[in-house]
Scaffold this motif. Structure first.
Motif, PDB file in Angstrom:
ATOM      1  N   TYR A 237      30.726  -5.915   9.852  1.00 51.94           N
ATOM      2  CA  TYR A 237      30.745  -4.802  10.800  1.00 51.94           C
ATOM      3  C   TYR A 237      31.366  -5.205  12.130  1.00 51.94           C
ATOM      4  O   TYR A 237      31.230  -6.347  12.580  1.00 51.94           O
ATOM      5  CB  TYR A 237      29.323  -4.289  11.040  1.00 51.94           C
ATOM      6  CG  TYR A 237      28.842  -3.310   9.996  1.00 51.94           C
ATOM      7  CD1 TYR A 237      28.867  -1.942  10.235  1.00 51.94           C
ATOM      8  CD2 TYR A 237      28.375  -3.758   8.766  1.00 51.94           C
ATOM      9  CE1 TYR A 237      28.432  -1.040   9.274  1.00 51.94           C
ATOM     10  CE2 TYR A 237      27.939  -2.856   7.796  1.00 51.94           C
ATOM     11  CZ  TYR A 237      27.975  -1.503   8.060  1.00 51.94           C
ATOM     12  OH  TYR A 237      27.545  -0.607   7.101  1.00 51.94           O
ATOM     13  N   HIS A 281      35.466   3.815  13.348  1.00 48.89           N
ATOM     14  CA  HIS A 281      35.150   5.230  13.118  1.00 48.89           C
ATOM     15  C   HIS A 281      36.331   5.984  12.487  1.00 48.89           C
ATOM     16  O   HIS A 281      36.279   7.206  12.332  1.00 48.89           O
ATOM     17  CB  HIS A 281      34.774   5.916  14.443  1.00 48.89           C
ATOM     18  CG  HIS A 281      35.841   5.816  15.492  1.00 48.89           C
ATOM     19  ND1 HIS A 281      36.022   4.695  16.270  1.00 48.89           N
ATOM     20  CD2 HIS A 281      36.796   6.705  15.888  1.00 48.89           C
ATOM     21  CE1 HIS A 281      37.027   4.902  17.106  1.00 48.89           C
ATOM     22  NE2 HIS A 281      37.520   6.111  16.881  1.00 48.89           N
ATOM     23  N   ARG A 303      29.889   3.902   4.962  1.00 47.02           N
ATOM     24  CA  ARG A 303      28.956   4.235   6.038  1.00 47.02           C
ATOM     25  C   ARG A 303      27.856   5.127   5.494  1.00 47.02           C
ATOM     26  O   ARG A 303      28.048   5.870   4.525  1.00 47.02           O
ATOM     27  CB  ARG A 303      29.672   4.912   7.198  1.00 47.02           C
ATOM     28  CG  ARG A 303      30.436   6.197   6.855  1.00 47.02           C
ATOM     29  CD  ARG A 303      31.114   6.741   8.097  1.00 47.02           C
ATOM     30  NE  ARG A 303      31.981   7.888   7.839  1.00 47.02           N
ATOM     31  CZ  ARG A 303      32.653   8.535   8.780  1.00 47.02           C
ATOM     32  NH1 ARG A 303      32.572   8.155  10.045  1.00 47.02           N
ATOM     33  NH2 ARG A 303      33.417   9.569   8.471  1.00 47.02           N
ATOM     34  N   PHE A 308      27.623   7.401  11.531  1.00 47.12           N
ATOM     35  CA  PHE A 308      27.664   5.939  11.590  1.00 47.12           C
ATOM     36  C   PHE A 308      29.107   5.437  11.547  1.00 47.12           C
ATOM     37  O   PHE A 308      29.992   6.073  10.966  1.00 47.12           O
ATOM     38  CB  PHE A 308      26.882   5.338  10.423  1.00 47.12           C
ATOM     39  CG  PHE A 308      25.403   5.251  10.679  1.00 47.12           C
ATOM     40  CD1 PHE A 308      24.651   6.389  10.887  1.00 47.12           C
ATOM     41  CD2 PHE A 308      24.763   4.024  10.706  1.00 47.12           C
ATOM     42  CE1 PHE A 308      23.283   6.312  11.114  1.00 47.12           C
ATOM     43  CE2 PHE A 308      23.405   3.929  10.939  1.00 47.12           C
ATOM     44  CZ  PHE A 308      22.657   5.081  11.141  1.00 47.12           C
ATOM     45  N   TYR A 310      32.058   2.800  10.159  1.00 47.61           N
ATOM     46  CA  TYR A 310      32.313   2.137   8.881  1.00 47.61           C
ATOM     47  C   TYR A 310      32.028   0.634   8.996  1.00 47.61           C
ATOM     48  O   TYR A 310      32.238   0.006  10.027  1.00 47.61           O
ATOM     49  CB  TYR A 310      33.775   2.305   8.462  1.00 47.61           C
ATOM     50  CG  TYR A 310      34.144   3.656   7.921  1.00 47.61           C
ATOM     51  CD1 TYR A 310      33.651   4.085   6.686  1.00 47.61           C
ATOM     52  CD2 TYR A 310      35.009   4.505   8.608  1.00 47.61           C
ATOM     53  CE1 TYR A 310      34.008   5.321   6.159  1.00 47.61           C
ATOM     54  CE2 TYR A 310      35.380   5.736   8.092  1.00 47.61           C
ATOM     55  CZ  TYR A 310      34.862   6.145   6.868  1.00 47.61           C
ATOM     56  OH  TYR A 310      35.227   7.376   6.355  1.00 47.61           O
TER      57      TYR A 310
END
Length: 397
Positions: A237, A281, A303, A308, A310
């Motif tokens: 992430y 995003h 996600r 949220f 990715y």
């Protein structure tokens, strides 16, 4: 004449002790004239003694003493010349080779010696090598863009500050009506002097020191966020990270969405620079769908819901349900349907497999199972080995 000669020689022998003492600061001014005096006097005596055989036999020891004194004086001169040599007297190529072998702390120390060495030790070429050796794997294109924005912001703040100071000084002069020359400061105390001696914010050295001190938070990606939480196993992430030199680890700030926004004590092997220039995003545009075949290693965006960001999740391309997996009979790579397998989960788990359409794949999924986005195929063996190194010790449910 002989009496005069004896007087001169006596004076020479008495002054011998003074020639062996260290030259004081006030004697430095007379050093050149003293050296000339002894040279002339010894030359005169030698030429005069050569005319008299008796004088030569009588004063031969004295002549030897004079020669030894002259030799000692010349040695003192040579030692002083050698002691006056400095590092800056070396050829440029030699000095550059020395600086190239210094560590970052050594360059900082050397730069504090004098102005000339300070400019040399700040050379971007010297610091680019240190940047590549230590930070090359983590500082990607997005991190450099972030640094450029940081530099532009600091430069803008500095310009505004300088303008404010000038404006405030002008207003104070007008209001108080003080004598126009009373506010002039010495040249060494001027703001321009301070700017010239300060470290340029756009230099590579400034970037390196900002990273080492932890002042610069830069974008990177964290494997298995939240210290290997089961919900994030084999994922990567985006985060803003900062280096902690005391522990040789990192701090991370994640997107505000989720259960935790920060994490500490992240080791180097759980970080990487973003491999693609796609914000967390945004949907990644897949350019490898037509090349995918069983056994290929991939990363896919996933996600939990539309709010949220990715994350990138590791998987492999599997065989279709009707394929027996035999290499000679497999035709899965000709099908429009592609099976994605996540072998870290047990067979039968809802997270174990998912199918996508090769031709018109976009984001697909639902609120229950999450949303699958863009795919990137892994060609680098080092990337694949890193994912395998992070493999969980137990199969996930």
């Amino acid at each position: 004449m002989l009496y005069l000669l004896i007087s001169c020689v006596s004076f020479i022998l008495i002054s011998k002790s003074f020639t062996h003492k260290p030259i004081q600061s006030w004697e430095g001014k007379l050093k050149l004239s003293s050296f000339w005096f002894w040279d002339e006097l010894s030359s005169f005596l030698v030429s005069w003694f050569q005319k008299s055989r008796l004088a030569i036999d009588l004063f031969r020891p004295i002549i030897c003493k004079l020669k030894k004194m002259m030799t000692f004086s010349s040695r003192v001169e040579n030692v002083e010349e050698r002691e006056s040599l400095s590092l800056l007297d070396l050829p440029d190529l030699t000095l550059e080779c020395i600086l190239e072998r210094l560590s970052p702390s050594g360059l900082c120390t050397m730069g504090g010696v004098c102005t000339s060495l300070r400019e040399r030790c700040r050379d971007d070429r010297l610091w680019e090598r240190h940047m590549k050796e230590k930070w090359g794997r983590l500082i990607g294109a997005s991190a450099y863009r972030e640094w450029q924005l940081n530099v532009a912001s600091r430069s803008r703040v500095r310009n505004i500050s300088d303008q404010t100071k000038k404006k405030g000084l002008f207003e104070s002069l007008v209001v108080s009506k003080i004598w126009p020359f009373s506010w002039i400061r010495p040249k060494l105390a001027s703001p321009d002097c301070k700017v010239r001696t300060s470290l340029p914010v756009e230099s590579v050295m400034s970037l390196y020191l900002s990273l080492e001190s932890g002042k610069f938070w830069f974008p990177a990606q964290v494997y298995n966020r939240e210290n290997g939480n089961v919900g994030f196993m084999l994922s990567c992430y985006d985060a803003q990270v900062s280096y902690d030199s005391r522990t040789n680890t990192f701090q991370a700030r994640y997107s505000p969405y989720g259960r935790r926004a920060t994490e500490d004590n992240i080791p180097w092997d759980r970080l990487r620079a973003a491999p693609v220039d796609t914000p967390s995003h945004k949907l990644h545009v897949s350019d490898c769908l037509h090349d995918l075949k069983p056994g290929d290693h991939i990363e896919i965006q996933w996600r939990r819901n539309k709010e949220f960001p990715y994350g990138w999740w590791y998987g492999v391309i599997g065989h279709l349900e009707l394929c027996d997996g035999h290499e000679n009979r497999c035709r899965c790579h000709y099908s429009d349907t592609v099976t994605l397998e996540f072998s870290q989960y047990t067979p039968g788990s809802r997270w174990r497999q998912v199918t996508i359409n090769r031709k018109d794949h976009r984001e697909e999924g639902n609120e229950a199972d999450g949303f699958y986005g863009g795919i990137r195929k892994l060609y680098n063996e080092e990337e694949i080995a890193r994912w395998k190194h992070l493999w969980p010790t137990q199969v996930l449910e």
